[in-house]
Design a protein around this motif. Structure first.
Motif, PDB file in Angstrom:
ATOM      1  N   ASN A 236       0.877  -0.948  -0.462  1.00  0.00           N
ATOM      2  CA  ASN A 236       0.052  -0.415  -0.226  1.00  0.00           C
ATOM      3  C   ASN A 236       1.070   1.193   0.324  1.00  0.00           C
ATOM      4  O   ASN A 236       1.272   1.430   0.960  1.00  0.00           O
ATOM      5  CB  ASN A 236      -1.162   0.147   1.388  1.00  0.00           C
ATOM      6  N   PHE A 237       1.084   2.081  -1.166  1.00  0.00           N
ATOM      7  CA  PHE A 237       1.704   3.331  -1.183  1.00  0.00           C
ATOM      8  C   PHE A 237       1.253   3.857  -0.375  1.00  0.00           C
ATOM      9  O   PHE A 237       2.105   5.124  -0.091  1.00  0.00           O
ATOM     10  CB  PHE A 237       1.808   3.638  -2.789  1.00  0.00           C
ATOM     11  N   ASN A 238      -0.045   4.456   0.132  1.00  0.00           N
ATOM     12  CA  ASN A 238      -0.041   4.960   1.572  1.00  0.00           C
ATOM     13  C   ASN A 238       1.176   4.854   2.387  1.00  0.00           C
ATOM     14  O   ASN A 238       0.876   6.327   3.391  1.00  0.00           O
ATOM     15  CB  ASN A 238      -1.745   5.459   1.834  1.00  0.00           C
ATOM     16  N   SER A 239       1.270   4.611   2.784  1.00  0.00           N
ATOM     17  CA  SER A 239       2.168   3.906   3.707  1.00  0.00           C
ATOM     18  C   SER A 239       3.284   3.208   3.421  1.00  0.00           C
ATOM     19  O   SER A 239       4.082   3.044   4.619  1.00  0.00           O
ATOM     20  CB  SER A 239       1.109   2.728   4.957  1.00  0.00           C
ATOM     21  N   TYR A 240       3.780   2.448   2.368  1.00  0.00           N
ATOM     22  CA  TYR A 240       4.599   1.775   2.421  1.00  0.00           C
ATOM     23  C   TYR A 240       6.400   3.298   2.432  1.00  0.00           C
ATOM     24  O   TYR A 240       6.878   1.866   3.076  1.00  0.00           O
ATOM     25  CB  TYR A 240       4.890   2.146   0.338  1.00  0.00           C
ATOM     26  N   PHE A 241       6.308   4.004   2.815  1.00  0.00           N
ATOM     27  CA  PHE A 241       7.329   4.879   2.815  1.00  0.00           C
ATOM     28  C   PHE A 241       7.209   5.383   4.050  1.00  0.00           C
ATOM     29  O   PHE A 241       8.147   6.299   4.584  1.00  0.00           O
ATOM     30  CB  PHE A 241       7.313   5.960   2.232  1.00  0.00           C
ATOM     31  N   ASP A 242       6.683   5.351   5.360  1.00  0.00           N
ATOM     32  CA  ASP A 242       6.269   5.160   6.329  1.00  0.00           C
ATOM     33  C   ASP A 242       7.372   5.292   7.812  1.00  0.00           C
ATOM     34  O   ASP A 242       7.624   6.301   8.109  1.00  0.00           O
ATOM     35  CB  ASP A 242       5.144   5.210   7.577  1.00  0.00           C
ATOM     36  N   ASP A 243       8.218   4.474   7.050  1.00  0.00           N
ATOM     37  CA  ASP A 243       9.083   3.900   8.014  1.00  0.00           C
ATOM     38  C   ASP A 243      10.914   3.708   7.843  1.00  0.00           C
ATOM     39  O   ASP A 243      11.790   3.696   7.938  1.00  0.00           O
ATOM     40  CB  ASP A 243       9.105   2.443   8.855  1.00  0.00           C
ATOM     41  N   ILE A 244      10.751   5.047   6.662  1.00  0.00           N
ATOM     42  CA  ILE A 244      11.957   5.514   5.906  1.00  0.00           C
ATOM     43  C   ILE A 244      12.460   6.999   5.635  1.00  0.00           C
ATOM     44  O   ILE A 244      11.653   7.612   5.777  1.00  0.00           O
ATOM     45  CB  ILE A 244      12.328   4.803   4.653  1.00  0.00           C
TER      46      ILE A 244
END
Length: 348
Positions: A236-244
């Motif tokens: 889910n690209f809405n959350s894909y980058f959340d942890d980086i």
């Protein structure tokens, strides 16, 4: 705008109205909406009369399949509104709902600010296609300046990639890595992102079950592929980058970890006003200590190193030693240059 293109544009504007079950559009509403879009795009001479609008409705009816209808439905006395019999149906089948199309307005507005910049000929095609497809006219008044790199390679592929991502079209891409390894693969494009003045396309290599990213400036060639598009069922690209920090999400399962950073008093105010990551929390305001919870990546290393002597990693030890090693390697290079310069100066 040619007469045929003008008609297609009108059909697209009307098609979105007929797909929108959240609103009820009368014949007067439709005429006003179409003429507003035409006026913004081409000026007063391109607007139409009610007779032409009724002709457009009949033309659209002929495009509909047997199970979908476009009828006038009565409401508020003698008034009627027009709507497809199936919600969210579109004769263009662009894969986007009315809500998703509306959400693109701000993006098109933003892209419009780049118009007129030397070297951005490619963008004229992108914006014009988006305006035509979604009926949105970007503001011609230039009030905002965006950071940009007009000399960046690969920008000529941006229009093709945006179109393929929207329309679920698989692509054959020839790509060269930063180490010089070149390969050609079929890519199913899912998402585009700009980071650090560069554009990246995210998707799945045909036959693989993980996400890859490709920097546009390393793409050597693109062509459409006959391989059927495989929808995104991976992330889910809405959350894909959340942890980086950045765009490089490590492969495999990796947990985010808490990184403690201490800044100089001068830099601390800057970091508080512009957080390094959405997870940032102040641990000790007096000692200028913050914490972020992220997966360590090379972009994180680059960000930390960009603060120079104004930051120190307090924990965890592995991250601290990683930055320490990079600083030592950098210092060796500077010492080497210094000694070389000293020797050359003595020879002279």
């Amino acid at each position: 705008m040619s007469e045929n293109r003008n008609a297609q544009y009108r059909y697209q504007v009307l098609d979105r109205c007929f797909s929108d079950w959240n609103n009820k559009y009368t014949i007067e509403d439709l005429l006003e909406i179409v003429n507003n879009h035409l006026y913004e795009l081409e000026g007063q001479d391109s607007t139409i009369q009610l007779r032409q609008l009724r002709g457009d409705l009949n033309a659209i009816r002929k495009m509909l399949p047997n199970n979908v209808y476009l009828d006038a439905k009565p409401f508020e006395g003698k008034k009627c509104y027009y709507r497809y019999s199936e919600p969210n149906y579109s004769i263009y089948q662009n894969g986007l709902s009315v809500a998703e199309v509306n959400s693109l307005r701000s993006t098109i507005e933003m892209l419009g600010k780049y118009r007129g910049i030397t070297g951005n000929v490619w963008l004229e095609d992108v914006i014009s296609n988006l305006e035509l497809r979604f009926g949105v006219k970007s503001d011609g008044e230039n009030l905002i300046s965006f950071q940009q790199n007009s000399g960046l390679k690969g920008l000529e592929y941006l229009s093709t990639l945006i179109d393929a991502t929207i329309n679920h079209q698989s692509l054959e891409i020839t790509y060269t890595t930063h180490t010089g390894i070149s390969s050609t693969n079929v890519l199913h494009p899912y998402y585009m992102k700009q980071y650090n003045n560069r554009w990246f396309i995210f998707g799945r290599i045909d036959g693989k079950d993980y996400i890859v990213n490709r920097a546009l400036d390393r793409i050597e060639g693109i062509s459409k592929s006959d391989v059927p598009f495989r929808k995104n069922d991976l992330v889910n690209f809405n959350s894909y980058f959340d942890d980086i920090v950045g765009i490089s999400v490590p492969y495999g399962v990796q947990e985010a970890e808490t990184i403690i950073l201490q800044f100089s008093p001068g830099r601390f105010k800057y970091v508080v006003s512009k957080p390094l990551h959405t997870s940032q929390k102040i641990i000790d305001e007096n000692k200028c200590i913050v914490a972020i919870k992220v997966i360590p990546t090379r972009e994180l290393d680059q960000l930390i190193l960009s603060f120079g002597p104004d930051v120190e990693i307090l924990a965890p030890d592995r991250c601290r030693m990683n930055i320490e090693t990079k600083i030592e390697e950098n210092l060796k290079k500077y010492r080497s240059v210094h000694y070389d310069c000293m020797e050359k100066s003595m020879i002279r």
